[in-house]
Design a protein around this motif. Structure first.
Motif, PDB file in Angstrom:
ATOM      1  N   GLY A 167      15.152  -2.294  17.277  1.00  0.00           N
ATOM      2  CA  GLY A 167      14.369  -1.808  16.148  1.00  0.00           C
ATOM      3  C   GLY A 167      12.929  -1.494  16.486  1.00  0.00           C
ATOM      4  N   CYS A 183      10.801   1.018  14.470  1.00  0.00           N
ATOM      5  CA  CYS A 183      10.408   0.759  13.078  1.00  0.00           C
ATOM      6  C   CYS A 183       8.894   0.618  12.930  1.00  0.00           C
ATOM      7  CB  CYS A 183      11.066  -0.525  12.569  1.00  0.00           C
ATOM      8  SG  CYS A 183      12.866  -0.516  12.619  1.00  0.00           S
ATOM      9  N   GLU A 184       8.384   1.128  11.827  1.00  0.00           N
ATOM     10  CA  GLU A 184       6.985   0.954  11.447  1.00  0.00           C
ATOM     11  C   GLU A 184       6.943   0.248  10.101  1.00  0.00           C
ATOM     12  OE1 GLU A 184       4.590   4.519  11.787  1.00  0.00           O
ATOM     13  OE2 GLU A 184       6.029   5.355  13.228  1.00  0.00           O
ATOM     14  N   HIS A 205       9.235   1.904   7.414  1.00  0.00           N
ATOM     15  CA  HIS A 205      10.573   1.297   7.445  1.00  0.00           C
ATOM     16  C   HIS A 205      10.441  -0.201   7.157  1.00  0.00           C
ATOM     17  CE1 HIS A 205      10.056   4.379  10.711  1.00  0.00           C
ATOM     18  NE2 HIS A 205      10.978   4.992   9.987  1.00  0.00           N
ATOM     19  N   CYS A 232      13.823  -2.505   7.591  1.00  0.00           N
ATOM     20  CA  CYS A 232      14.265  -2.604   8.987  1.00  0.00           C
ATOM     21  C   CYS A 232      13.219  -3.319   9.846  1.00  0.00           C
ATOM     22  CB  CYS A 232      14.561  -1.215   9.553  1.00  0.00           C
ATOM     23  SG  CYS A 232      16.054  -0.451   8.863  1.00  0.00           S
ATOM     24  N   TRP A 233      11.956  -3.059   9.574  1.00  0.00           N
ATOM     25  CA  TRP A 233      10.874  -3.755  10.292  1.00  0.00           C
ATOM     26  C   TRP A 233      10.973  -5.266  10.071  1.00  0.00           C
ATOM     27  CZ3 TRP A 233       6.516  -3.217  13.413  1.00  0.00           C
ATOM     28  CH2 TRP A 233       5.569  -4.239  13.335  1.00  0.00           C
ATOM     29  N   GLU A 279      16.435   4.248   5.831  1.00  0.00           N
ATOM     30  CA  GLU A 279      15.478   4.161   6.923  1.00  0.00           C
ATOM     31  C   GLU A 279      16.103   4.556   8.263  1.00  0.00           C
ATOM     32  OE1 GLU A 279      12.984   0.500   4.806  1.00  0.00           O
ATOM     33  OE2 GLU A 279      13.742   0.239   6.842  1.00  0.00           O
TER      34      GLU A 279
END
Length: 296
Positions: free
Chosen positions: A246, A249-250, A254, A257-258, A287
């Motif tokens: 992952g 991810c930001e 996101h 998910c982050w 996402e």
């Protein structure tokens, strides 16, 4: 050497090799790619294990390829010739090589042989991605997507992802789908077919996630109940693998998910504090499979 990562958390994951190949050329200096020291050490361990497993021991022994773009390009070419990277990886590698070509030309005189290497590899990967797309269309995108989805969810149900938290298992399943035939269909099929595939994915993932916590799909739980990881042998390696999977991810773009993958960080502001299986899955699917899928 032992393959603790590939034989542990990575033993059933098919997305590791294509993601790894793309990561080799995404940054000019992998050692400065960011993250904690632990994350950098994880990337180095994973690299050594992949090189060992693919019998590229000379590369593993040299350990110098990470310092030189030309060496990494040669390694990507070798790995792509040994493994099937998949359409997403081929497309991303080709796109990145084009950017490197433009950068190389704008800098003026470059490393001897680099321009020719970039030109040759860019054309090779571009042609492979075209051939792969034709092959996928000939075999039937939706048929392959269905088969791939069934394989991934069968592994989930069989306990292959039990080393991760409940939403972590869902994320791993989505990443497997994104890098494989299911993701190919979502990108290459017409919008109506892609929407149907994502709807089916949401329904199936929601049922699996709700079943795993013994609740209805719309029953809400506090986020820390979802994110609590089951204690397993080598749980640190599972956490590091999830963080690497992952790493795109930001927190602001996101948040779910982050929060699921980057457990060493503070939970994102956009992560709902009370959430149901349905809400988690809806957010993660959105996402992981955005309208412009090549952006992540």
């Amino acid at each position: 050497m032992t393959n603790a990562l590939l034989e542990g958390p990575g033993r059933t994951l098919e997305c590791i090799h294509p993601k790894f190949m793309v990561s080799l050329i995404q940054t000019e200096e992998p050692k400065r790619a960011g993250g904690t020291l632990q994350q950098q050490q994880f990337r180095e361990r994973l690299t050594q294990e992949i090189l060992s497993r693919t019998q590229l021991r000379a590369w593993a022994m040299a350990g110098m390829f990470s310092e030189h773009l030309m060496m990494r390009l040669k390694l990507v070419e070798k790995l792509a010739g040994m493994l099937d990277p998949g359409h997403l990886a081929l497309t991303r590698i080709a796109a990145r090589l084009q950017i490197l070509q433009q950068t190389d030309m704008s800098r003026g005189p470059s490393i001897p042989g680099l321009t020719q290497q970039l030109t040759s590899l860019s054309e090779w990967f571009h042609q492979r991605s075209i051939w792969k797309e034709k092959a996928l269309n000939q075999r039937g995108l939706t048929v392959q997507a269905g088969e791939h989805s069934e394989q991934v969810f069968t592994r989930w149900l069989a306990g292959a992802y039990e080393g991760w938290s409940l939403p972590g298992r869902c994320f791993v399943a989505l990443e497997e789908l994104r890098w494989g035939a299911f993701g190919d269909a979502c990108r290459l099929a017409n919008p109506d077919v892609a929407a149907m595939l994502k709807d089916n994915l949401r329904a199936m993932a929601t049922n699996y996630l709700a079943h795993s916590i013994n609740a209805a799909p719309t029953t809400r739980h506090y986020y820390h109940q979802w994110l609590n990881t089951t204690a397993t042998a080598g749980s640190g390696e599972y956490s590091e693998m999830l963080s690497w999977l992952g790493d795109w991810c930001e927190a602001d773009k996101h948040p779910v998910c982050w929060s699921v993958t980057q457990r060493w960080q503070t939970v994102a502001l956009g992560m709902p504090r009370l959430c149901s299986a349905k809400r988690l899955v809806d957010a993660m699917v959105e996402e992981v499979f955005p309208p412009s899928p090549l952006m992540i």
